[in-house]
Design a protein around this motif. Sequence first.
Motif, PDB file in Angstrom:
ATOM      1  N   GLY A 237      11.283 -23.684   5.922  1.00  0.00           N
ATOM      2  CA  GLY A 237      11.121 -23.613   4.477  1.00  0.00           C
ATOM      3  C   GLY A 237       9.752 -23.148   4.038  1.00  0.00           C
ATOM      4  N   GLY A 238       8.827 -22.942   5.008  1.00  0.00           N
ATOM      5  CA  GLY A 238       7.473 -22.494   4.680  1.00  0.00           C
ATOM      6  C   GLY A 238       7.388 -20.986   4.546  1.00  0.00           C
ATOM      7  N   ASP A 239       6.163 -20.504   4.353  1.00  0.00           N
ATOM      8  CA  ASP A 239       5.940 -19.086   4.063  1.00  0.00           C
ATOM      9  C   ASP A 239       5.034 -18.429   5.097  1.00  0.00           C
ATOM     10  N   LEU A 240       5.435 -17.244   5.520  1.00  0.00           N
ATOM     11  CA  LEU A 240       4.604 -16.381   6.346  1.00  0.00           C
ATOM     12  C   LEU A 240       4.317 -15.122   5.546  1.00  0.00           C
ATOM     13  N   VAL A 241       3.041 -14.787   5.387  1.00  0.00           N
ATOM     14  CA  VAL A 241       2.636 -13.576   4.670  1.00  0.00           C
ATOM     15  C   VAL A 241       1.957 -12.648   5.664  1.00  0.00           C
ATOM     16  N   VAL A 242       2.447 -11.422   5.741  1.00  0.00           N
ATOM     17  CA  VAL A 242       1.942 -10.436   6.693  1.00  0.00           C
ATOM     18  C   VAL A 242       1.298  -9.304   5.900  1.00  0.00           C
ATOM     19  N   LEU A 243       0.110  -8.872   6.317  1.00  0.00           N
ATOM     20  CA  LEU A 243      -0.665  -7.944   5.509  1.00  0.00           C
ATOM     21  C   LEU A 243      -0.633  -6.497   5.997  1.00  0.00           C
ATOM     22  N   GLN A 244      -0.231  -6.264   7.249  1.00  0.00           N
ATOM     23  CA  GLN A 244      -0.350  -4.915   7.787  1.00  0.00           C
ATOM     24  C   GLN A 244       0.964  -4.159   7.891  1.00  0.00           C
ATOM     25  N   GLN A 245       2.051  -4.870   8.203  1.00  0.00           N
ATOM     26  CA  GLN A 245       3.347  -4.212   8.350  1.00  0.00           C
ATOM     27  C   GLN A 245       4.443  -5.246   8.114  1.00  0.00           C
ATOM     28  N   PRO A 246       5.623  -4.799   7.687  1.00  0.00           N
ATOM     29  CA  PRO A 246       6.690  -5.764   7.379  1.00  0.00           C
ATOM     30  C   PRO A 246       7.024  -6.638   8.583  1.00  0.00           C
ATOM     31  N   PRO A 247       7.260  -7.925   8.362  1.00  0.00           N
ATOM     32  CA  PRO A 247       7.618  -8.836   9.451  1.00  0.00           C
ATOM     33  C   PRO A 247       9.067  -8.640   9.880  1.00  0.00           C
ATOM     34  N   ALA A 259       9.392 -14.770   5.006  1.00  0.00           N
ATOM     35  CA  ALA A 259       8.370 -13.863   5.520  1.00  0.00           C
ATOM     36  C   ALA A 259       8.266 -12.657   4.600  1.00  0.00           C
ATOM     37  N   THR A 260       7.065 -12.389   4.095  1.00  0.00           N
ATOM     38  CA  THR A 260       6.875 -11.307   3.132  1.00  0.00           C
ATOM     39  C   THR A 260       5.721 -10.406   3.550  1.00  0.00           C
ATOM     40  N   PHE A 261       5.767  -9.201   3.028  1.00  0.00           N
ATOM     41  CA  PHE A 261       4.730  -8.187   3.234  1.00  0.00           C
ATOM     42  C   PHE A 261       4.439  -7.556   1.883  1.00  0.00           C
ATOM     43  N   PHE A 262       3.199  -7.189   1.628  1.00  0.00           N
ATOM     44  CA  PHE A 262       2.889  -6.536   0.359  1.00  0.00           C
ATOM     45  C   PHE A 262       1.700  -5.595   0.536  1.00  0.00           C
ATOM     46  N   VAL A 263       1.575  -4.679  -0.405  1.00  0.00           N
ATOM     47  CA  VAL A 263       0.401  -3.820  -0.520  1.00  0.00           C
ATOM     48  C   VAL A 263      -0.341  -4.271  -1.767  1.00  0.00           C
ATOM     49  N   VAL A 264      -1.634  -4.509  -1.639  1.00  0.00           N
ATOM     50  CA  VAL A 264      -2.404  -5.100  -2.726  1.00  0.00           C
ATOM     51  C   VAL A 264      -2.335  -4.237  -3.989  1.00  0.00           C
ATOM     52  N   ASP A 265      -2.285  -4.907  -5.120  1.00  0.00           N
ATOM     53  CA  ASP A 265      -2.234  -4.245  -6.415  1.00  0.00           C
ATOM     54  C   ASP A 265      -3.548  -4.509  -7.141  1.00  0.00           C
ATOM     55  N   THR A 266      -4.195  -3.446  -7.628  1.00  0.00           N
ATOM     56  CA  THR A 266      -5.441  -3.627  -8.352  1.00  0.00           C
ATOM     57  C   THR A 266      -5.161  -4.293  -9.687  1.00  0.00           C
ATOM     58  N   ASN A 267      -5.825  -5.397  -9.920  1.00  0.00           N
ATOM     59  CA  ASN A 267      -5.622  -6.174 -11.137  1.00  0.00           C
ATOM     60  C   ASN A 267      -6.983  -6.381 -11.776  1.00  0.00           C
ATOM     61  N   GLN A 268      -7.153  -5.872 -13.002  1.00  0.00           N
ATOM     62  CA  GLN A 268      -8.459  -5.930 -13.647  1.00  0.00           C
ATOM     63  C   GLN A 268      -8.920  -7.357 -13.890  1.00  0.00           C
ATOM     64  N   ASP A 269      -7.986  -8.242 -14.238  1.00  0.00           N
ATOM     65  CA  ASP A 269      -8.364  -9.646 -14.436  1.00  0.00           C
ATOM     66  C   ASP A 269      -8.885 -10.249 -13.137  1.00  0.00           C
ATOM     67  N   ARG A 270      -8.246  -9.903 -12.003  1.00  0.00           N
ATOM     68  CA  ARG A 270      -8.702 -10.418 -10.723  1.00  0.00           C
ATOM     69  C   ARG A 270     -10.084  -9.848 -10.367  1.00  0.00           C
ATOM     70  N   LEU A 271     -10.317  -8.585 -10.718  1.00  0.00           N
ATOM     71  CA  LEU A 271     -11.632  -8.001 -10.487  1.00  0.00           C
ATOM     72  C   LEU A 271     -12.700  -8.761 -11.265  1.00  0.00           C
ATOM     73  N   ARG A 272     -12.389  -9.137 -12.496  1.00  0.00           N
ATOM     74  CA  ARG A 272     -13.355  -9.906 -13.290  1.00  0.00           C
ATOM     75  C   ARG A 272     -13.616 -11.265 -12.643  1.00  0.00           C
ATOM     76  N   GLU A 273     -12.559 -11.909 -12.168  1.00  0.00           N
ATOM     77  CA  GLU A 273     -12.721 -13.202 -11.503  1.00  0.00           C
ATOM     78  C   GLU A 273     -13.543 -13.052 -10.222  1.00  0.00           C
ATOM     79  N   LEU A 274     -13.306 -11.948  -9.500  1.00  0.00           N
ATOM     80  CA  LEU A 274     -14.063 -11.693  -8.281  1.00  0.00           C
ATOM     81  C   LEU A 274     -15.538 -11.495  -8.609  1.00  0.00           C
ATOM     82  N   ASP A 275     -15.844 -10.772  -9.675  1.00  0.00           N
ATOM     83  CA  ASP A 275     -17.236 -10.591 -10.070  1.00  0.00           C
ATOM     84  C   ASP A 275     -17.907 -11.938 -10.338  1.00  0.00           C
TER      85      ASP A 275
END
Length: 318
Positions: A237-247, A259-275
């Motif tokens: 029931g837990g989650d595996l997240v893979v960053l380089q290629q689909p699991p 098990a999920t895979f994703f390509v990062v999405d640029t989010n301006q709000d997240r950029l502000r939080e990162l700053d």
Amino acid sequence: MAEEPITTMTAVRAHRRGGPEQLVVEQAPVPELAAGEVLVRVEAAAITVAELTWPETWESGGVDRTPIIPSHEFAGRVARVGGAVEDFHVDDRVFGLVPFDRDGAAAEFVAVPATSVAHRSASVAPTVAAAAVLPALTAWEALVDRAAIGQGTRLLVRGGTGAVGSFLVQIGASSGAEVTATVSSEAAASRARALGAAHVVVVPRGTAPAHIGDFDVAIDAVGDDLPEWVYAAVRPGGDLVVLQQPPAQDVAERYGIRATFFVVDTNQDRLRELDTLLATGRLHVAVAATLPLSAGGEAFVAATAAGRPSGKTIYVLP
């Protein structure tokens, strides 16, 4: 008399597909600016070695777009503003992530959608901002959007001192998760602990730990073939997240996990939080080396050199 607009710039480009050997330093046209975009005078551009293997680097919509300019993580100052852009002005300090199917920032100027850029605090150095953008945004999306970690989450980070892994450990620990990091050597173990890992397991490449399991969430930040022990480490029931290629979904189903895979999405709000995180010193950002744009493909070679320090290799422009 008004200054003549600058029409050419120095850039690192590749005219055919391949690795660092295809990169040359040459003169190129300054990008044309469309509505909704800003033109940034680049001060720092970070290298992601794997980008030379991505289809998006070389084509857009199935159409070849060489010659290309690499390095999509950048920091600099706004040089020009396109129509319909209200949030940015000339000389603003900014940083961001260029969409992967566009020319990157290994050049004196880069044109980027205003939605992919955020203001950068004066206390955040261009090299630090450029080095943090892609790995920190990837870690944030994996932890918050894909896995929804929280207080007490049992989190496994495979590759806890790599470019993305170091941010997974830091953000995971600061969010209240109990972080276990795997590393490939004893030398990396102390760094993983310093980043916030509560537990560290040394797993040399090509081997499996004797016993590791019952995690709510596991995130793979290594990127080679995903070994089955990582699937087995997640509770049913837990989650595996893979960053380089689909699991492998059949393996995930066998263990009863998502098990999920994703390509990062640029989010301006997240950029502000990162700053904000960078400006307040709440994230440690490792920079392995800084090199001038004239280094060209040699900078990509340096980024993969054996024995190099952890962290990003950065093109730095005056």
